[in-house]
Design a protein around this motif. Structure first.
Motif: not given
Length: 107
Positions: A20-23, A64-66, A92-93
């Motif tokens: 998982r990403t952050g924002m 965002l995740g899988e 983008f992250d």
């Protein structure tokens, strides 16, 4: 076609080393001759903020995740343009912008 509902779906690439990403940010160039419909993009659990810039909409996504996540961007034709070119979409992250992806959708 005076109205377009642009649906953009994205997810974290399988090659990423995190689950998982952050924002995350979704930077969408608006097609020539179109503008964001007055109702705009609504904020929700996924879309935390929408920033309108000349010719672009930047959406701040919670993470965002899988699993694939989709957002809809309502556009309306402001004026007719001949030979409309594809617009660039970038994801983008927020905290690590070097982790990004971009594509030109087919309309």
């Amino acid at each position: 076609m005076d109205h377009i509902l642009l649906s953009i779906c994205t997810k974290l690439s399988d090659s990423q080393s995190v689950e998982r990403t952050g924002m995350a940010m979704l930077d969408v160039q608006i097609l020539s001759g179109f503008m964001l419909r007055q109702s705009g993009v609504e904020t929700d659990d996924l879309v935390k903020r929408v920033e309108l810039l000349p010719g672009r909409a930047v959406l701040y996504l919670d993470s965002l995740g899988e699993a694939e996540k989709c957002v809809e961007i309502p556009l309306v034709r402001a004026f007719k343009v001949a030979h409309v070119q594809p617009a660039l979409i970038q994801v983008f992250d927020y905290y690590e912008p070097r982790k990004h992806s971009h594509f030109q959708p087919e309309y």
